[in-house]
Each structure stands twice: as structure tokens, then as C-alpha cells.
Design an enzyme around this catalytic site. Structure first.
Site, PDB file in Angstrom:
ATOM      1  CE  LYS A   8       0.874   1.291   4.430  1.00  0.00           C
ATOM      2  NZ  LYS A   8       1.797   2.416   4.653  1.00  0.00           N
ATOM      3  N   PRO A  90       9.967  -4.487  -0.766  1.00  0.00           N
ATOM      4  CG  PRO A  90      11.066  -2.767  -1.877  1.00  0.00           C
ATOM      5  CD  PRO A  90       9.804  -3.562  -1.903  1.00  0.00           C
ATOM      6  CB  ILE A  91      12.036  -5.310   4.599  1.00  0.00           C
ATOM      7  CG1 ILE A  91      11.500  -6.642   4.042  1.00  0.00           C
ATOM      8  CG2 ILE A  91      11.879  -5.258   6.108  1.00  0.00           C
ATOM      9  CD1 ILE A  91      12.360  -7.833   4.381  1.00  0.00           C
ATOM     10  N   GLY A  96       4.117  -1.357   3.972  1.00  0.00           N
ATOM     11  CA  GLY A  96       3.276  -2.270   4.733  1.00  0.00           C
ATOM     12  C   GLY A  96       3.391  -3.718   4.308  1.00  0.00           C
ATOM     13  N   GLY A  97       4.522  -4.102   3.745  1.00  0.00           N
ATOM     14  CA  GLY A  97       4.657  -5.448   3.198  1.00  0.00           C
ATOM     15  C   GLY A  97       4.470  -6.558   4.221  1.00  0.00           C
ATOM     16  N   GLY A  98       5.105  -6.430   5.383  1.00  0.00           N
ATOM     17  CA  GLY A  98       4.970  -7.453   6.411  1.00  0.00           C
ATOM     18  C   GLY A  98       3.553  -7.545   6.946  1.00  0.00           C
ATOM     19  CB  SER A  99       1.067  -4.933   7.803  1.00  0.00           C
ATOM     20  OG  SER A  99       1.781  -4.346   8.864  1.00  0.00           O
ATOM     21  CB  ALA A 100       0.461  -6.872   2.841  1.00  0.00           C
ATOM     22  CG  ASP A 132       0.637  -1.104   8.461  1.00  0.00           C
ATOM     23  OD1 ASP A 132       0.836  -2.113   9.163  1.00  0.00           O
ATOM     24  OD2 ASP A 132       1.483  -0.663   7.658  1.00  0.00           O
TER      25      ASP A 132
END
Length: 269
Positions: A8, A90-91, A96-100, A132
Site C-alpha cells: 500500500k 522491500p522491507i 506495509g509489506g509485512g503487515s500485508a 496497519d
């Protein structure tokens, strides 16, 4: 079951106040984009987790997908599963990659085992994982407030526009980002501004993290300026950084201008 947890962006991010619990209240528009990981969950004789792609810092046992599984396993007595995550978002990049990944794990487990968990209940599980994370349950443009885990509808029309997300490889932790900000009430209504034409956003829609992080990492400011030079109607940093995005009226191949950065581009939905 194979799912594709998407990233996001934050269109506007006002840091309103510091809360008694140490978190901050914010105002932002969360908007899903197509840059995605791949997450596969299958039944297995014993639990396992494996990740490929971009290296994830810390212990694998602390991954948020595992946390999501453990929560549901405890409440619904789930059998063992095999989780395989291909990490491409990317981290520490404000996407919000980890949350997704965690939210999509909740949704996938709900479907895989026919748990019939309502959307609202799935959001409550997600809130226990991260501020998030709950957004990715419904996964549609929303006005977000509180810690970023409360939502309301928003009138925003940018579907069909072209977006380029540029990540220079700078990892910015949430702690680092918040250490330099001063919370303050916004002078305008973000929802009202975003309901208007995108041509009016540049002077009124800001990310409060940019002021301090652009001073610390001039490359971020240079990247934003370059996106505008390439014709972006609006450009900004997403979340607490370090990804910059530019929204263009028409398809625009910006990859050649950022040869050393991670980059995703495509149409907004």
C-alpha cells in the site's frame, strides 16, 4: 492455497498527536498497489515456515505470518501447515509489506479451513499484529486514523492512473522515523483535499515524515524531485519511508531513470 499480498501507499500522512500508550494518532489515505509478495499455505504433517527472495531481518520464528497462524491455531485448533513466503516487496520501505503478508495469511487460513470468520473479526485479529495490518483485510482505498487501524470511506478517484514506486534501498525503522517528528493537528481536511483533482494535491497533501527524513537522507528528496521532473502529477514518500512514488496521468516508463533502485510500476485500480 496461493495468495499475493500487495503493498500500500500513504497518500498524505499527518501525525496528529502522541498517545498515552506511546503510539501516535495519524490521518492518512491508505491505497493498495500491485507490488506483491507470494504466500503459499498448505496442510502438512508438521508446521514449517520458509522464506525466499529479499532477506527478512531477525529470526524467522518472529515472522508475522507465523504470528497470524498461531493466533488462529489457538482459537480454532488448526492442524499443522507449511508456509512458504516469496518476499519481493522491500522491507522498512513504508509499503506495509509485512503487515500485508500477515493479513493475507489470516484470510488464506480462513478460506483454507472454512473457518467462516467475519471480515470484522479478521480485522480484529490483524489489529493484534500491527497498526496497519487490518487495512489489508478489506484491501481497498480507505481514510485511516487512530493508530492507522481505524477506517472510514474516502472519496478518491485515481483509478486508471499510472504509478511508479521507487525504493532506493534505505531501510528506515518506525522508531527512527518517529524520533524526528513533532505531532501537530492538520490545518485542512485530508478527505476533502483528496476528493478534489490531483493537480491540487502537490501544495496541500504532505507526509509529515518527509521534513526530517529528507534532511537525513537527501537521496529521498532528490528522488521525489526527479519524479516531478519526469511529469508526475503528484509525488511523495510512502509511510515512514523510504519508498517514493509518483502518480502519472498516463503510462510512463521511469525504470531507466532509476537503474540502481528497486522499482515497481503499473496502473492503479
Amino acid at each position: 492455497m496461493l495468495v499475493f499480498p500487495n503493498a500500500k501507499i500513504n497518500i498524505g500522512l499527518n501525525i496528529v498527536e502522541k498517545r498515552p500508550d506511546g503510539f501516535h494518532n495519524i490521518e492518512s489515505c491508505f491505497y493498495p498497489v500491485g507490488w506483491s509478495d507470494a504466500l503459499e499455505i498448505t496442510q502438512a504433517e508438521q508446521f514449517s515456515f520458509h522464506a525466499d527472495g529479499i532477506a527478512i531481518p531477525g529470526n524467522a520464528s518472529d515472522n508475522l505470518c507465523i504470528k497470524a497462524y498461531e493466533m488462529l491455531r489457538s482459537d480454532y485448533h488448526l492442524p499443522p501447515v507449511k508456509i512458504h513466503l516469496l518476499k519481493t516487496v522491500p522491507i522498512g520501505a513504508g509499503l506495509g509489506g509485512g503487515s500485508a503478508d500477515a493479513a493475507f495469511a489470516i484470510k488464506a487460513l480462513n478460506q483454507l479451513f472454512n473457518l467462516n470468520i467475519s471480515v470484522g473479526e479478521q480485522e480484529e485479529y490483524a489489529r493484534r499484529i500491527g497498526s496497519d495490518c487490518a487495512f489489508f483485510i478489506r484491501n481497498k482505498p480507505m481514510y485511516c486514523f487512530g493508530k492507522g487501524d481505524e477506517f472510514d470511506a474516502i472519496d478518491i478517484n485515481i483509478s486508471g492512473k499510472w504509478i511508479a514506486l521507487v525504493n532506493p534501498g534505505i531501510h528506515i525503522s518506525t522508531v527512527e522515523a518517529y524520533s524526528g517528528v513533532v505531532a501537530k493537528r492538520s490545518t485542512g481536511d485530508l478527505r476533502t483535499i483528496l476528493s478534489g483533482p490531483i493537480t491540487g494535491w502537490k501544495d496541500h497533501v504532505r507526509n509529515d515524515f518527509e521534513a526530517t527524513l529528507f534532511q537525513k537522507y537527501p537521496l529521498l528528496a532528490d528522488t521525489k524531485d526527479k519524479l516531478y521532473d519526469l511529469g508526475a502529477e503528484y509525488a511523495a514518500m510512502s509511510g515512514s519511508g523510504s519508498t517514493l512514488f509518483g502518480i502519472f496521468k498516463e503510462e510512463q516508463n521511469v525504470k531507466q531513470h532509476f537503474p540502481d533502485f528497486r522499482l515497481w510500476q503499473g496502473f492503479l485500480r
